[in-house]
Design a protein around this motif. Structure first.
Motif, PDB file in Angstrom:
ATOM      1  N   VAL A  74       0.848  -1.196   0.000  1.00  0.00           N
ATOM      2  CA  VAL A  74       0.000   0.000   0.000  1.00  0.00           C
ATOM      3  C   VAL A  74       0.881   1.242   0.000  1.00  0.00           C
ATOM      4  O   VAL A  74       1.728   1.423   0.873  1.00  0.00           O
ATOM      5  N   ARG A  75       0.662   2.050  -1.007  1.00  0.00           N
ATOM      6  CA  ARG A  75       1.333   3.334  -1.126  1.00  0.00           C
ATOM      7  C   ARG A  75       0.488   4.307  -0.288  1.00  0.00           C
ATOM      8  O   ARG A  75      -0.657   4.606  -0.666  1.00  0.00           O
ATOM      9  N   ALA A  76       1.014   4.729   0.855  1.00  0.00           N
ATOM     10  CA  ALA A  76       0.287   5.673   1.699  1.00  0.00           C
ATOM     11  C   ALA A  76       0.374   7.038   1.035  1.00  0.00           C
ATOM     12  O   ALA A  76       1.267   7.824   1.312  1.00  0.00           O
ATOM     13  N   GLY A  77      -0.533   7.291   0.124  1.00  0.00           N
ATOM     14  CA  GLY A  77      -0.514   8.514  -0.663  1.00  0.00           C
ATOM     15  C   GLY A  77      -1.288   8.287  -1.941  1.00  0.00           C
ATOM     16  O   GLY A  77      -1.979   7.269  -2.091  1.00  0.00           O
ATOM     17  N   ALA A  78      -1.139   9.236  -2.861  1.00  0.00           N
ATOM     18  CA  ALA A  78      -1.949   9.176  -4.081  1.00  0.00           C
ATOM     19  C   ALA A  78      -1.200   8.552  -5.262  1.00  0.00           C
ATOM     20  O   ALA A  78      -1.659   7.583  -5.873  1.00  0.00           O
ATOM     21  N   GLY A  79      -0.002   9.112  -5.574  1.00  0.00           N
ATOM     22  CA  GLY A  79       0.713   8.679  -6.774  1.00  0.00           C
ATOM     23  C   GLY A  79       1.461   7.381  -6.542  1.00  0.00           C
ATOM     24  O   GLY A  79       2.181   7.244  -5.554  1.00  0.00           O
ATOM     25  N   LYS A 270      13.059  19.333   0.088  1.00  0.00           N
ATOM     26  CA  LYS A 270      12.633  17.935   0.021  1.00  0.00           C
ATOM     27  C   LYS A 270      11.110  17.952  -0.077  1.00  0.00           C
ATOM     28  O   LYS A 270      10.469  18.769   0.597  1.00  0.00           O
ATOM     29  N   LYS A 271      10.568  17.064  -0.901  1.00  0.00           N
ATOM     30  CA  LYS A 271       9.114  17.084  -1.152  1.00  0.00           C
ATOM     31  C   LYS A 271       8.331  17.158   0.162  1.00  0.00           C
ATOM     32  O   LYS A 271       8.477  16.288   1.022  1.00  0.00           O
ATOM     33  N   MET A 272       7.512  18.211   0.296  1.00  0.00           N
ATOM     34  CA  MET A 272       6.843  18.428   1.577  1.00  0.00           C
ATOM     35  C   MET A 272       5.329  18.563   1.467  1.00  0.00           C
ATOM     36  O   MET A 272       4.653  18.870   2.452  1.00  0.00           O
TER      37      MET A 272
HETATM   38  C1  3PG Z   1       1.472  11.490  -3.049  1.00  0.00           C
HETATM   39  O1  3PG Z   1       1.548  11.014  -4.191  1.00  0.00           O
HETATM   40  O2  3PG Z   1       0.618  11.116  -2.233  1.00  0.00           O
HETATM   41  C2  3PG Z   1       2.365  12.640  -2.665  1.00  0.00           C
HETATM   42  O3  3PG Z   1       3.291  12.891  -3.660  1.00  0.00           O
HETATM   43  C3  3PG Z   1       3.040  12.462  -1.301  1.00  0.00           C
HETATM   44  O4  3PG Z   1       4.241  11.774  -1.355  1.00  0.00           O
HETATM   45  P1  3PG Z   1       5.086  11.447  -0.025  1.00  0.00           P
HETATM   46  O5  3PG Z   1       4.318  10.462   0.767  1.00  0.00           O
HETATM   47  O6  3PG Z   1       6.377  10.916  -0.511  1.00  0.00           O
HETATM   48  O7  3PG Z   1       5.254  12.717   0.751  1.00  0.00           O
END
Ligand code: 3PG
Length: 307
Positions: A74-79, A270-272
């Motif tokens: 599970v990718r905790a997020g969208a992408g 860093k991606k925030m």
């Molecule tokens: C996503 O796709 O949910 C966002 O880009 C968040 O990515 P991260 O969990 O690496 O902050």
């Protein structure tokens, strides 16, 4: 079952505790791999994992091959462009995301970035306001819709382009549907990107679209760096000395962009976008619940790979 939480960029401690509680209540054990610096650490940890929770961590074919017992990611997020779906599907591993759970955090950042760029990156000098400006939302999904609502609250005019969303739905929400992407770029002071990185979108934002923007136009990227054609972005910024670019995912050539274009470009270190306590809780706990439910009932809601 053993559930590995592998996060190079860790969740807030409260979210980790919540994940542990949910998994423990479901009769599972949680193993934590945080802030890892080498792929080898992930390969080793995943070897005996039945389930995997990740953020932007790369789940490559090599990782899948090393995970002999893995049943669900599970990718905790969208992408989920960080996960090799083919390798998972070939092994019968279910891949899910947690759509919408971190959207508000990303939407707030997109608006903050617009304000930051309008106020000269918070350095002295006269800036401008968002009120009365027009923003174009590229992809009217979970994040795009929230950006639209917040932008309207700030007095902005909102346009959106999304071939998968009916124009009526946008109109009902006070958003002007753009017939074409070109038209949207031509009319909007800001473009806010909310498209995933796919075969179709990679490198799709380039010179032609960017140079259509009105004077002072600003591209806001809280989506993925891969959707930008970086060479063309650089050329657009060079030819149109009024354009601006702000991003939550530094370009490969970011150092060069910073040097050449100064305050007209900005990248977070860093991606925030999803880095809020609330988003960590929402996405992390949703991921844990989805895994527990999958093992208990076989529920595959939110599965993103082929069955
Ligand atoms: C996503 O796709 O949910 C966002 O880009 C968040 O990515 P991260 O969990 O690496 O902050």
């Amino acid at each position: 079952m053993k559930i590995l939480v592998a996060t190079e960029k860790p969740f807030a401690a409260a979210a980790v505790n919540g994940i542990r509680e949910i998994c423990r209540a479901g009769g599972h054990e949680v193993v934590l791999l945080e802030k890892y610096t080498e792929k080898g650490q992930l390969l080793k940890s995943v070897a005996d994992a039945d389930a995997l929770i990740v953020r932007s961590d790369k789940v490559t074919r090599e990782v899948v091959d090393a995970a002999g017992r893995l049943k669900i990611v599970v990718r905790a997020g969208a992408g989920y462009d960080n996960i090799c779906l083919d390798a998972c599907t070939e092994r019968g591993i279910v891949v899910m995301n947690t759509p919408g759970q971190n959207s508000n955090a990303v939407a707030e950042l997109a608006l903050a970035m617009m304000i930051y760029m309008s106020r000269n990156c918070f350095t002295p000098g006269t800036g401008s306001e968002l009120r009365g400006k027009k923003v174009g939302i590229q992809a009217y999904g979970n994040v795009g819709r929230l950006v639209a609502a917040k932008a309207k609250a700030l007095g902005m005019e909102v346009m959106a382009f999304d071939p998968f969303v009916p124009a009526e739905k946008m109109s009902e929400e006070g958003v002007t549907p753009a017939e074409t992407l070109e038209k949207m770029y031509s009319e909007c002071n800001f473009i806010s990107l909310h498209i995933p990185a796919t075969a179709e979108t990679r490198g799709s934002i380039g010179y032609d679209l960017l140079t259509r923007m009105p004077a002072g136009g600003c591209l806001v990227n809280t989506a993925r760096k891969e959707v930008i054609n970086e060479a063309e972005l650089e050329k657009a910024l060079a030819d149109r000395t009024d354009l601006k670019y702000v991003t939550d995912i530094a370009a490969d050539c970011q150092a060069e962009l910073n040097e050449k274009f100064g305050k007209r470009v900005f990248a977070t270190p860093k991606k925030m976008g999803a880095e809020t306590a609330e988003a960590n809780m929402n996405a992390g706990l949703a991921a844990a619940r989805q895994i527990v439910e999958y093992f208990a009932t076989g529920c595959t809601r939110f599965q993103v790979n082929a069955k």
